[in-house]
Design an enzyme around this catalytic site. Sequence first.
Site, PDB file in Angstrom:
ATOM      1  N   ASN A  15     -32.343  16.703   1.529  1.00 58.59           N
ATOM      2  CA  ASN A  15     -31.216  16.945   2.248  1.00 58.59           C
ATOM      3  C   ASN A  15     -31.692  17.317   3.599  1.00 58.59           C
ATOM      4  O   ASN A  15     -32.215  18.396   4.077  1.00 58.59           O
ATOM      5  CB  ASN A  15     -30.385  18.161   1.725  1.00 58.59           C
ATOM      6  N   LYS A  46     -34.633  20.008   3.147  1.00 54.74           N
ATOM      7  CA  LYS A  46     -34.529  20.655   1.726  1.00 54.74           C
ATOM      8  C   LYS A  46     -35.000  19.443   0.749  1.00 54.74           C
ATOM      9  O   LYS A  46     -34.535  18.488   1.026  1.00 54.74           O
ATOM     10  CB  LYS A  46     -33.261  21.355   1.232  1.00 54.74           C
ATOM     11  N   ARG A  56     -28.793  13.449   0.348  1.00 52.82           N
ATOM     12  CA  ARG A  56     -27.260  14.078   0.601  1.00 52.82           C
ATOM     13  C   ARG A  56     -26.826  13.662   1.935  1.00 52.82           C
ATOM     14  O   ARG A  56     -27.461  13.849   2.947  1.00 52.82           O
ATOM     15  CB  ARG A  56     -27.320  15.487   0.485  1.00 52.82           C
ATOM     16  N   HIS A 107     -17.969  19.372   0.110  1.00 51.62           N
ATOM     17  CA  HIS A 107     -18.550  20.001  -1.181  1.00 51.62           C
ATOM     18  C   HIS A 107     -18.066  18.998  -2.347  1.00 51.62           C
ATOM     19  O   HIS A 107     -17.868  19.744  -3.256  1.00 51.62           O
ATOM     20  CB  HIS A 107     -17.686  21.580  -1.290  1.00 51.62           C
ATOM     21  N   HIS A 123     -15.358  26.699  -4.530  1.00 55.30           N
ATOM     22  CA  HIS A 123     -16.672  26.711  -3.941  1.00 55.30           C
ATOM     23  C   HIS A 123     -16.721  27.596  -3.180  1.00 55.30           C
ATOM     24  O   HIS A 123     -16.395  27.439  -1.855  1.00 55.30           O
ATOM     25  CB  HIS A 123     -17.370  25.328  -3.472  1.00 55.30           C
ATOM     26  N   GLY A 157     -19.725  29.713  -0.846  1.00 55.37           N
ATOM     27  CA  GLY A 157     -20.913  29.812  -0.548  1.00 55.37           C
ATOM     28  C   GLY A 157     -20.733  30.505   1.081  1.00 55.37           C
ATOM     29  O   GLY A 157     -20.075  31.097   1.234  1.00 55.37           O
ATOM     30  N   ARG A 205     -17.434  30.662   9.535  1.00 55.30           N
ATOM     31  CA  ARG A 205     -16.329  29.906  10.160  1.00 55.30           C
ATOM     32  C   ARG A 205     -14.955  30.386   9.823  1.00 55.30           C
ATOM     33  O   ARG A 205     -14.605  31.145   8.719  1.00 55.30           O
ATOM     34  CB  ARG A 205     -16.252  28.185   9.215  1.00 55.30           C
ATOM     35  N   ASP A 252     -22.591  38.061   5.381  1.00 54.77           N
ATOM     36  CA  ASP A 252     -23.281  38.025   3.698  1.00 54.77           C
ATOM     37  C   ASP A 252     -22.506  38.789   3.040  1.00 54.77           C
ATOM     38  O   ASP A 252     -22.154  39.904   3.132  1.00 54.77           O
ATOM     39  CB  ASP A 252     -24.629  38.428   3.794  1.00 54.77           C
ATOM     40  N   ARG A 310     -22.719  40.254   0.120  1.00 56.94           N
ATOM     41  CA  ARG A 310     -23.447  41.336  -0.622  1.00 56.94           C
ATOM     42  C   ARG A 310     -23.371  42.399   0.491  1.00 56.94           C
ATOM     43  O   ARG A 310     -23.012  43.685   0.107  1.00 56.94           O
ATOM     44  CB  ARG A 310     -24.939  41.043  -0.705  1.00 56.94           C
ATOM     45  N   GLY A 348     -22.401  30.860  -4.278  1.00 61.58           N
ATOM     46  CA  GLY A 348     -23.277  32.000  -4.117  1.00 61.58           C
ATOM     47  C   GLY A 348     -22.371  33.297  -4.374  1.00 61.58           C
ATOM     48  O   GLY A 348     -22.680  34.084  -5.334  1.00 61.58           O
ATOM     49  N   GLY A 390     -18.890  32.923  -5.450  1.00 63.72           N
ATOM     50  CA  GLY A 390     -18.174  32.836  -6.828  1.00 63.72           C
ATOM     51  C   GLY A 390     -19.099  32.870  -7.853  1.00 63.72           C
ATOM     52  O   GLY A 390     -18.708  33.246  -8.985  1.00 63.72           O
ATOM     53  N   GLU A 442     -25.905  21.059  -7.345  1.00 62.06           N
ATOM     54  CA  GLU A 442     -25.517  19.812  -6.261  1.00 62.06           C
ATOM     55  C   GLU A 442     -26.814  18.816  -6.420  1.00 62.06           C
ATOM     56  O   GLU A 442     -26.533  17.857  -6.184  1.00 62.06           O
ATOM     57  CB  GLU A 442     -25.206  20.405  -4.812  1.00 62.06           C
TER      58      GLU A 442
END
Length: 401
Positions: free
Chosen positions: A10, A17, A93, A182, A208, A210, A241, A283, A285, A331, A333, A387
Amino acid sequence: MMSRSVLVINCGSSSIKFAVVPEKRNPNIEANTSLTRRSGLAENIGTADARLNIVHENGEKTSIAIPNADHQIALTHILGALGDEKPIAIGHRVVHGGEKFTQAAQINEDVVSAIRETIPLAPLHNPANLLGIETTLKLFAELPQVAVFDTAFHQTMPAHAFRYAVPEDLYRQHRIRRYGFHGTSHAYVTQHLNQLIGSTNHGWLSAHLGNGCSTSAVWIGKSVDTSMGLTPLEGLVMGTRSGNVDPSLHLHLVKTLGWSLDEIDQILNKKSGLLGLSGVSNDMRTLTDMAKTGHAGATLAIEVFCYRLAQSLAAMSCALPEFTGIIFTGGIGENSAEIRARTLALLPHFNLHLDDAQNQKMIRGAEGRIDQNINGGRQIWVIPTDEEGQIAQETRGVLGL
Ligand code: ADP
């Protein structure tokens, strides 16, 4: 020994990645989960801080400095990091495949030109993806390579779902329509769940969630609608976004504040969403922790996120002839029982009966059903996405490996 693994790449503008995905040993179960895959990230490419971080099969992490490495040098280091694990193919990707690519495609000159023609639709992503492809074609000329597109799974959307209500020429001549992204993730979780329950005859709403977030309606294995559009900015509230805003917002900001279109684009893509609403973090969390201490911005960000997600799920349900249930992934979900519960509570007319204990258990990679299994009730599932595994599987499929 030949490992028959697929190298998944990717490639971004300043990062690459990668993951080495071993061959599936059982058609229903990926023999090696992401935990046992060698994977990594080359970051800050083109700068003095360039590094290659690798996670080995046993979980051990290593990191080497590759100062001023360009994409080619970084990919050479990645190849070196594979050791004896020489792949049999490479899966790339690619963010945007336009209308041309309805599925993954083996890379040849025509495919490279078609990806190049799609650059105006994805000016940030496709050039970097192409750079990765062109570099690996040079470095690994002997390996077959496949492009797997984020948009391809959504190419089954009917016109009434993918067209914007703007003059037809904009679509016919300038390709202005909804594409969705996605796709690899929505395809994976719905196909995996259909395999798990042994039938494809279902209508799923997949969420999805994330850093980027989207919903998709999937009927008998095909995407029939999704929340992202021409670009990944449309739809849900995401990490940074905005998701949907009034289409006249750009004009309003140009006229009243004198901002440039590039500034507005930056603000809507990088400074909005959870970050913009909370004023503190993108984030989830951090936000859920801060909301517990009474932080007003974090609380509002979570409320807007869940409300808009519930709205999107309700809207997506119009696309399904029958509605079997909801799948959470990404992440947020996969890990936040709280966000799942808050969102589902906003859909009281949907016949959803969450099993609170099961919901709490489905975190950190656990997969399973979280509704009370009441006769006639909708199913609710948490399915960790994969993915990279999906890209490897589609790569093998295209090549017949
Ligand atoms: P990407 O889209 O970059 O692949 P991920 O799918 O890893 O990102 O999702 C990142 C998001 O998942 C972040 O907002 C992060 O806060 C969220 N996340 C991860 N773990 C948890 C958790 N336990 N509770 C809430 N959110 C979480």
